[in-house]
Design an enzyme around this catalytic site. Structure first.
Site, PDB file in Angstrom:
ATOM      1  N   TRP A   1     114.498  76.227  14.430  1.00 29.98           N
ATOM      2  CA  TRP A   1     115.073  75.083  15.157  1.00 29.98           C
ATOM      3  C   TRP A   1     114.686  75.136  16.631  1.00 29.98           C
ATOM      4  O   TRP A   1     114.562  74.117  17.288  1.00 29.98           O
ATOM      5  CB  TRP A   1     116.600  75.095  15.069  1.00 29.98           C
ATOM      6  CG  TRP A   1     117.149  75.589  13.778  1.00 29.98           C
ATOM      7  CD1 TRP A   1     117.270  74.875  12.614  1.00 29.98           C
ATOM      8  CD2 TRP A   1     117.668  76.886  13.504  1.00 29.98           C
ATOM      9  NE1 TRP A   1     117.837  75.646  11.639  1.00 29.98           N
ATOM     10  CE2 TRP A   1     118.094  76.894  12.153  1.00 29.98           C
ATOM     11  CE3 TRP A   1     117.826  78.034  14.254  1.00 29.98           C
ATOM     12  CZ2 TRP A   1     118.666  78.004  11.549  1.00 29.98           C
ATOM     13  CZ3 TRP A   1     118.388  79.141  13.644  1.00 29.98           C
ATOM     14  CH2 TRP A   1     118.792  79.115  12.312  1.00 29.98           C
ATOM     15  N   HIS A   2     114.531  76.321  17.169  1.00 31.13           N
ATOM     16  CA  HIS A   2     114.276  76.479  18.605  1.00 31.13           C
ATOM     17  C   HIS A   2     112.768  76.547  18.834  1.00 31.13           C
ATOM     18  O   HIS A   2     112.182  77.618  18.891  1.00 31.13           O
ATOM     19  CB  HIS A   2     114.952  77.758  19.128  1.00 31.13           C
ATOM     20  CG  HIS A   2     116.419  77.816  18.850  1.00 31.13           C
ATOM     21  ND1 HIS A   2     117.102  78.985  18.663  1.00 31.13           N
ATOM     22  CD2 HIS A   2     117.340  76.828  18.727  1.00 31.13           C
ATOM     23  CE1 HIS A   2     118.381  78.729  18.441  1.00 31.13           C
ATOM     24  NE2 HIS A   2     118.544  77.423  18.475  1.00 31.13           N
TER      25      HIS A   2
END
Length: 229
Positions: A160-161
């Site tokens: 996600w990052h």
């Protein structure tokens, strides 16, 4: 870069209030700084969590093979539900030349614009970091008396990052933007997000991105008279 992420969990006798309040209740940065004796540089943070809700517990435990069907189903579920203790190692990813975002040579959208192509492989340093995090998490869970320890490394739905590819720095040969976020090549282009990170760090990036945004905005305000010189 992103955050290679190892998640381990087990089950303890004491109830852990798994379905109340935020799931992450403790952080540890014991293994965050570089210790070359571990065989890698930089490190990872541990997130300590107290579990998941009953639906997720049922689905995950059945998938892991620790929640049976049949006569024992309810008894085992009662032992698992609300008794989970988890540790997640969030690793600091380093920039690697082969990990990049380019324009796809074939795939295009309906306007004929090339689609982004992402090439990423977990590097040797991050792989060693994950291995170290898994070993330490197993020791911690065992010391806490946890049973039925499950390992997800790396987690299936991660990444996600998304960070990097527009590194901040003073040298145009080694960075994309200068020390206050302006592109070295295009003077009226500023990049204000996680792209400017030089490594991924080993923690969730939102607070750092917010701090960078405030910093770059302040720099732009101070330089309004000659912002594009």
């Amino acid at each position: 870069m992103f955050h290679p992420y190892a998640l381990l969990y087990g089950y303890v006798d004491e109830p852990t209030d798994s379905n109340r309040a935020p799931p992450t209740c403790l952080w540890s940065k014991q293994f965050y700084e570089t210790d070359l004796s571990r065989g890698f540089v930089r490190g990872y943070a541990f997130q300590v969590g107290r579990g998941v809700g009953p639906v997720v517990e049922a689905v995950m435990s059945e998938a892991k093979g620790i929640l049976p069907w049949g006569a024992e189903h309810h008894r085992v579920f009662r032992r698992l539900n609300g008794h989970r203790l988890s540790l997640a190692a969030i690793c600091e990813d380093l920039p690697e030349e082969r990990n990049r975002v380019t324009l796809d040579p074939v795939l295009k959208d309906s306007h004929g614009i090339p689609a982004p192509r992402v090439d990423y492989t977990i590097g040797e340093n991050s792989a060693k970091m994950l291995e170290h995090g898994v070993a330490r998490a197993k020791e911690i869970l065992a010391a806490a008396g946890a049973t039925d320890i499950c390992i997800n490394c790396p987690i299936l739905y991660g990444g996600w990052h998304l960070l990097g590819t527009a590194r901040m720095g003073v040298d145009p040969k080694r960075s994309v933007v200068n020390e206050w976020g302006r592109s070295h090549d295009v003077k009226n282009l500023f990049i204000v997000d996680g792209s400017v990170f030089v490594t991924s760090g080993g923690v969730n990036p939102t607070s750092t991105i917010q701090a960078i945004a405030f910093y770059i905005a302040d720099q732009m305000k101070q330089r309004l008279a000659n912002l594009f010189d």
